[in-house]
Design a protein around this motif. Structure first.
Motif, PDB file in Angstrom:
ATOM      1  N   LEU A 175       0.843  -1.204   0.000  1.00 56.80           N
ATOM      2  CA  LEU A 175       0.000   0.000   0.000  1.00 56.80           C
ATOM      3  C   LEU A 175       0.876   1.251   0.000  1.00 56.80           C
ATOM      4  N   LEU A 176       2.035   1.153   0.644  1.00 59.72           N
ATOM      5  CA  LEU A 176       2.959   2.297   0.677  1.00 59.72           C
ATOM      6  C   LEU A 176       3.754   2.415  -0.626  1.00 59.72           C
ATOM      7  N   GLY A 177       3.523   1.481  -1.546  1.00 62.83           N
ATOM      8  CA  GLY A 177       4.075   1.630  -2.892  1.00 62.83           C
ATOM      9  C   GLY A 177       5.159   0.649  -3.290  1.00 62.83           C
ATOM     10  N   ALA A 178       5.503  -0.312  -2.410  1.00 62.77           N
ATOM     11  CA  ALA A 178       6.572  -1.259  -2.771  1.00 62.77           C
ATOM     12  C   ALA A 178       6.192  -2.037  -4.039  1.00 62.77           C
ATOM     13  N   LYS A 179       7.225  -2.525  -4.726  1.00 58.97           N
ATOM     14  CA  LYS A 179       6.980  -3.220  -5.994  1.00 58.97           C
ATOM     15  C   LYS A 179       6.382  -4.608  -5.751  1.00 58.97           C
ATOM     16  N   GLN A 180       6.997  -5.352  -4.830  1.00 62.14           N
ATOM     17  CA  GLN A 180       6.612  -6.746  -4.638  1.00 62.14           C
ATOM     18  C   GLN A 180       7.040  -7.197  -3.239  1.00 62.14           C
TER      19      GLN A 180
END
Ligand SMILES: C[S@@+](CC[C@H](N)C(=O)[O-])C[C@H]1O[C@@H](n2cnc3c(N)ncnc32)[C@H](O)[C@@H]1O
Length: 296
Positions: A175-180
């Motif tokens: 949710l905080l934007g990490a890729k995977q």
């Protein structure tokens, strides 16, 4: 087939809350909730009837009382009784409310209607029988640390989540934007809970991969080194995992470790140093702490 559950009720001095919480988790309780009751604190915990008998519960009650004596606090009052599946879910669910964590996340129980508007990122969760409702200080410390870590260029970050429980840290990272994210847990129930929480948050299966296992399982899931490692397990287990962390890391990999009591800081710090990791920051909440680490 429906399950019958033990409901344990523990009325204790509020400063015993954390110790009791961890004892119950270690014992194998599924689902715990606490509330202030006047000057005391009431903890409710649940576990399937088939897994424990009266003797086990009596032994647990004794341990809780011994902990209180060692801490020079009044002994808790421990009671237990059987409830059926329906009462278990309604009882536990009614005690768990949405919780803001850090500046950006809002942990939101799965059974509550989603608000039409929220300033925060909604992390929807039904931990089922897995650890990780967001109510525990160590989970909160990890989520707050992730918010800091993922502040810049999160979309490049592939994260290993060791001891994923309900999947809360993987979902928070995404949710905080990490890729995977790649999560592992020795408990198959945690794998099931993580997968259903992934779906609940509309995250594609390839972005959040979960498997039963531990740190050695991760390279089979993702053969490249990870950008970040999160691990919220007890200190004794973390000490065993640290020597294996370099094998899944690159020179600039960061780590977030929690599940560590303040008096356990030194052995963790020593083990990190011996294995080529430096402490970038140390965050504390009550008697718990969280290490933010990087490679030396
Ligand atoms: C304290 S819970 C953390 C859950 C979640 N990550 C959170 O932060 O709330 C620790 C989890 O680690 C799992 N676990 C314990 N020992 C482990 C090990 N050696 N390797 C992987 N997982 C482990 C437990 O089954 C449990 O789900």
């Amino acid at each position: 087939m429906t399950t019958t559950w033990w409901e344990l009720q523990i009325l204790c001095d509020p400063s015993l809350e954390e110790t009791i919480f961890w004892r119950l988790d270690d014992f194998g309780c599924r689902g715990m909730a606490g509330e202030q009751k006047g000057q005391s604190y009431l903890i409710r915990a649940y576990s399937p009837q088939a897994e424990f008998d009266h003797l086990d519960l009596a032994a647990l009650a004794l341990l809780l009382k011994q902990d209180a004596v060692l801490a020079h606090l009044p002994k808790p009052v421990v009671k237990w009784h059987l409830i059926d599946e329906e009462d278990w879910s309604s009882s536990w669910k009614s005690h768990w409310q949405p919780e803001e964590i850090g500046d950006r996340l809002l942990i939101y129980p799965a059974w509550l209607e989603v608000p039409t508007h929220s300033e925060r990122l909604l992390l929807r969760l039904d931990p089922g029988s897995a650890f990780g409702t967001g109510a525990h200080q160590t989970t909160q410390l990890c989520l707050e640390a992730l918010e800091m870590r993922l502040g810049q260029q999160p979309e490049t970050q592939v994260i290993a989540d060791i001891g994923c429980g309900s999947g809360i840290l993987s979902i928070g990272s995404l949710l905080l934007g990490a890729k995977q994210t790649f999560g592992v847990d020795t408990d198959i129930l945690a794998v099931t809970a993580s997968n259903s929480n992934r779906a609940l948050n509309n995250i594609e299966p390839e972005r959040m991969v979960v498997a039963q296992g531990s740190i050695d399982t991760l390279p089979k899931m993702y053969p490249e080194p990870f950008d970040g490692i999160v691990c919220n397990i007890l200190a004794e287990i973390i000490i065993e995992l640290i020597p294996k962390m370099s094998a899944i890391a690159k020179p600039d990999t960061w780590g977030i470790l929690s599940g560590i009591l303040i008096e356990q800081i030194q052995p963790i710090a020593d083990t990190l140093e011996q294995n080529g990791w430096a402490i970038a920051a140390l965050w504390k909440k009550d008697e718990w702490c969280c290490f933010n680490i990087r490679r030396n």
